[in-house]
Design a protein around this motif. Structure first.
Motif, PDB file in Angstrom:
ATOM      1  N   ILE A  27     -37.016  73.557  11.074  1.00  0.00           N
ATOM      2  CA  ILE A  27     -36.927  72.693   9.901  1.00  0.00           C
ATOM      3  C   ILE A  27     -38.142  72.976   9.030  1.00  0.00           C
ATOM      4  N   HIS A  28     -37.907  73.285   7.766  1.00  0.00           N
ATOM      5  CA  HIS A  28     -38.974  73.628   6.830  1.00  0.00           C
ATOM      6  C   HIS A  28     -39.186  72.463   5.867  1.00  0.00           C
ATOM      7  N   ILE A  29     -40.396  71.914   5.862  1.00  0.00           N
ATOM      8  CA  ILE A  29     -40.691  70.726   5.070  1.00  0.00           C
ATOM      9  C   ILE A  29     -41.946  70.970   4.228  1.00  0.00           C
ATOM     10  N   GLY A  30     -41.853  70.655   2.948  1.00  0.00           N
ATOM     11  CA  GLY A  30     -43.024  70.682   2.088  1.00  0.00           C
ATOM     12  C   GLY A  30     -43.540  69.267   1.913  1.00  0.00           C
ATOM     13  N   ALA A  31     -44.845  69.108   1.885  1.00  0.00           N
ATOM     14  CA  ALA A  31     -45.390  67.747   1.849  1.00  0.00           C
ATOM     15  C   ALA A  31     -46.615  67.654   0.968  1.00  0.00           C
ATOM     16  N   ALA A  32     -46.633  66.626   0.137  1.00  0.00           N
ATOM     17  CA  ALA A  32     -47.841  66.272  -0.596  1.00  0.00           C
ATOM     18  C   ALA A  32     -48.831  65.639   0.372  1.00  0.00           C
ATOM     19  N   GLU A  33     -50.112  65.616   0.001  1.00  0.00           N
ATOM     20  CA  GLU A  33     -51.119  64.980   0.839  1.00  0.00           C
ATOM     21  C   GLU A  33     -50.950  63.462   0.782  1.00  0.00           C
ATOM     22  N   SER A  34     -50.745  62.842   1.942  1.00  0.00           N
ATOM     23  CA  SER A  34     -50.610  61.392   1.995  1.00  0.00           C
ATOM     24  C   SER A  34     -50.658  60.925   3.436  1.00  0.00           C
ATOM     25  N   ASP A  35     -51.294  59.796   3.664  1.00  0.00           N
ATOM     26  CA  ASP A  35     -51.269  59.187   4.988  1.00  0.00           C
ATOM     27  C   ASP A  35     -49.859  58.753   5.360  1.00  0.00           C
ATOM     28  N   ASN A  36     -49.004  58.532   4.372  1.00  0.00           N
ATOM     29  CA  ASN A  36     -47.647  58.064   4.639  1.00  0.00           C
ATOM     30  C   ASN A  36     -46.729  59.144   5.188  1.00  0.00           C
ATOM     31  N   ILE A  37     -47.222  60.365   5.316  1.00  0.00           N
ATOM     32  CA  ILE A  37     -46.476  61.397   6.041  1.00  0.00           C
ATOM     33  C   ILE A  37     -46.259  60.953   7.491  1.00  0.00           C
ATOM     34  N   LYS A  38     -47.031  59.951   7.929  1.00  0.00           N
ATOM     35  CA  LYS A  38     -46.883  59.442   9.297  1.00  0.00           C
ATOM     36  C   LYS A  38     -45.462  58.963   9.566  1.00  0.00           C
ATOM     37  N   ARG A  41     -38.363  73.180  16.049  1.00  0.00           N
ATOM     38  CA  ARG A  41     -39.694  73.465  15.522  1.00  0.00           C
ATOM     39  C   ARG A  41     -39.771  73.034  14.058  1.00  0.00           C
ATOM     40  N   THR A  42     -40.914  72.476  13.684  1.00  0.00           N
ATOM     41  CA  THR A  42     -41.128  72.016  12.312  1.00  0.00           C
ATOM     42  C   THR A  42     -42.202  72.870  11.648  1.00  0.00           C
ATOM     43  N   HIS A  43     -41.915  73.317  10.428  1.00  0.00           N
ATOM     44  CA  HIS A  43     -42.866  74.123   9.669  1.00  0.00           C
ATOM     45  C   HIS A  43     -43.248  73.339   8.419  1.00  0.00           C
ATOM     46  N   LEU A  44     -44.513  72.979   8.304  1.00  0.00           N
ATOM     47  CA  LEU A  44     -44.993  72.184   7.177  1.00  0.00           C
ATOM     48  C   LEU A  44     -45.712  73.072   6.164  1.00  0.00           C
ATOM     49  N   TYR A  45     -45.429  72.806   4.899  1.00  0.00           N
ATOM     50  CA  TYR A  45     -46.060  73.534   3.794  1.00  0.00           C
ATOM     51  C   TYR A  45     -46.655  72.501   2.860  1.00  0.00           C
ATOM     52  N   ILE A  83     -39.666  62.889  13.180  1.00  0.00           N
ATOM     53  CA  ILE A  83     -39.678  64.189  13.849  1.00  0.00           C
ATOM     54  C   ILE A  83     -39.948  64.015  15.337  1.00  0.00           C
ATOM     55  N   LYS A  84     -40.864  63.107  15.665  1.00  0.00           N
ATOM     56  CA  LYS A  84     -41.174  62.846  17.076  1.00  0.00           C
ATOM     57  C   LYS A  84     -39.938  62.327  17.809  1.00  0.00           C
ATOM     58  N   ASN A  85     -39.220  61.376  17.197  1.00  0.00           N
ATOM     59  CA  ASN A  85     -37.994  60.857  17.808  1.00  0.00           C
ATOM     60  C   ASN A  85     -36.967  61.958  18.008  1.00  0.00           C
ATOM     61  N   LEU A  86     -36.859  62.838  17.005  1.00  0.00           N
ATOM     62  CA  LEU A  86     -35.884  63.929  17.079  1.00  0.00           C
ATOM     63  C   LEU A  86     -36.225  64.885  18.214  1.00  0.00           C
ATOM     64  N   LYS A  87     -37.502  65.174  18.402  1.00  0.00           N
ATOM     65  CA  LYS A  87     -37.906  66.131  19.426  1.00  0.00           C
ATOM     66  C   LYS A  87     -37.739  65.571  20.836  1.00  0.00           C
ATOM     67  N   VAL A  88     -37.647  64.252  20.967  1.00  0.00           N
ATOM     68  CA  VAL A  88     -37.324  63.683  22.277  1.00  0.00           C
ATOM     69  C   VAL A  88     -35.935  64.132  22.713  1.00  0.00           C
ATOM     70  N   ARG A  89     -35.010  64.171  21.766  1.00  0.00           N
ATOM     71  CA  ARG A  89     -33.633  64.601  22.071  1.00  0.00           C
ATOM     72  C   ARG A  89     -33.479  66.115  22.023  1.00  0.00           C
ATOM     73  N   TYR A  90     -34.215  66.756  21.140  1.00  0.00           N
ATOM     74  CA  TYR A  90     -34.083  68.208  20.952  1.00  0.00           C
ATOM     75  C   TYR A  90     -35.473  68.838  20.984  1.00  0.00           C
ATOM     76  N   ALA A 129     -30.351  71.700  12.838  1.00  0.00           N
ATOM     77  CA  ALA A 129     -31.626  71.023  13.085  1.00  0.00           C
ATOM     78  C   ALA A 129     -32.010  70.138  11.898  1.00  0.00           C
ATOM     79  N   ALA A 130     -31.908  70.670  10.670  1.00  0.00           N
ATOM     80  CA  ALA A 130     -32.245  69.886   9.478  1.00  0.00           C
ATOM     81  C   ALA A 130     -31.266  68.727   9.301  1.00  0.00           C
ATOM     82  N   GLU A 131     -29.991  68.969   9.619  1.00  0.00           N
ATOM     83  CA  GLU A 131     -28.987  67.905   9.539  1.00  0.00           C
ATOM     84  C   GLU A 131     -29.314  66.776  10.511  1.00  0.00           C
ATOM     85  N   ALA A 132     -29.801  67.140  11.694  1.00  0.00           N
ATOM     86  CA  ALA A 132     -30.170  66.137  12.690  1.00  0.00           C
ATOM     87  C   ALA A 132     -31.329  65.277  12.195  1.00  0.00           C
ATOM     88  N   LEU A 133     -32.298  65.895  11.514  1.00  0.00           N
ATOM     89  CA  LEU A 133     -33.415  65.123  10.966  1.00  0.00           C
ATOM     90  C   LEU A 133     -32.932  64.188   9.870  1.00  0.00           C
TER      91      LEU A 133
END
Length: 293
Positions: free
Chosen positions: A93-104, A121-125, A110-117, A278-282
């Motif tokens: 899953i490829h995700i672009g993100a601005a700087e923010s504490d709210n990315i949490k 892999r997540t790629h952050l830009y 993503i953490k919940n998803l990785k419990v099942r799958y 994978a992206a659909e699952a997220l």
């Protein structure tokens, strides 16, 4: 142009040496040299300036490097998508993100998803809204987290629940740090360090007609780098809260602006986007469990 030759070209550009690139590619140096000469002949432009021990890119070579990186990113992402078709046991899953504490909040999904799958892999830009939107539109990202109003003609979105609070990062020994909040007039004569996106989108909302009185001494797109400048006494950083270390051990502090200025964040994706499993699952995770947000 062949994809294989573009990979050869990029390896030589990165190594700055045909000999070293040939070793990494596990091909002979004469073979690699011929491939590069054939590429130059195909394009009708000289791509390298060759010396006895190294090669450097020409202006045309620099242009091709940028284009080749984009092309190969798309090729690699497409191959990943086809490998992942029909299965959600893994995938990228490829995700672009601005700087923010709210990315949490996105991280919790993503953490919940990785419990099942667990093999996902997540790629952050990281980047600003313009950069992220461009990469999203070109298909290099599945999702982007942006800090401005959504273009509803292009994107679907999920809104993150909290807003980012704007304020000033400064040295703790600065006289302005004695205030609980910083007013507009406090900043008019001070050297300000501002994000380029904030200067374009958010700061004008707060300063209004006084924008032309601001003393912007530097612009940036990473808050951490701005905090280094502030720590060295080069100015005051206008930024979101919680992006830099303002703990007891830090030399810096954060003071909110008054009147307050807040910015909402959105997770966006292209309308009619065809997702990998994978992206659909997220996406389903974000829509099914909004309480996490």
């Amino acid at each position: 142009m062949e994809i294989r030759v573009l990979r050869y070209f990029l390896e030589v550009a990165r190594e700055g040496s045909i000999t070293h690139a040939a070793q990494r590619l596990h091909i002979s140096q004469p073979t690699l040299s011929k491939q590069l000469k054939d590429l130059e002949a195909e394009l009708g432009k000289k791509l390298f300036v060759r010396s006895s021990f190294s090669v450097k890119l020409t202006d045309e070579g620099m242009l091709l490097r940028r284009r080749a990186e984009d092309i190969l990113d798309m090729v690699d992402k497409t191959e990943e998508e086809f490998k992942a078709l029909g299965e959600v046991t893994g995938g990228d899953i490829h995700i672009g993100a601005a700087e923010s504490d709210n990315i949490k909040y996105l991280a919790r999904h993503i953490k919940n998803l990785k419990v099942r799958y667990p093999r996902i892999r997540t790629h952050l830009y990281s980047g600003d809204t313009d950069d992220l939107s461009e990469r999203l539109d070109r298909g290099l990202l599945d999702f982007a987290v942006i800090a401005e109003a959504v273009d509803l003609s292009k994107y679907n979105f999920v809104e993150l629940p909290e807003s980012d609070i704007w304020g000033v990062v400064m040295r703790k020994d600065d006289p302005l740090a004695q205030k609980e909040a910083v007013a507009i007039d406090d900043l008019l004569d001070l050297p300000l360090i501002v994000s380029r996106q904030g200067l374009r989108e958010d700061i004008p909302k707060l300063f209004g007609e006084k924008m032309d009185k601001l003393n912007v001494t530097a612009t940036l797109n990473l808050a951490y780098n701005g905090s280094v400048l502030a720590r060295e006494g080069l100015g005051y950083v206008l930024t979101f809260d919680k992006l830099v270390d303002t703990s007891e051990q830090s030399e810096l502090c954060f003071r909110p602006l008054t009147p307050s200025l807040e910015t909402k964040l959105f997770v966006v994706w292209k309308k009619y986007q065809v997702f990998t499993p994978a992206a659909e699952a997220l996406l389903k995770e974000m829509k099914q469990y909004p309480a996490v947000l």
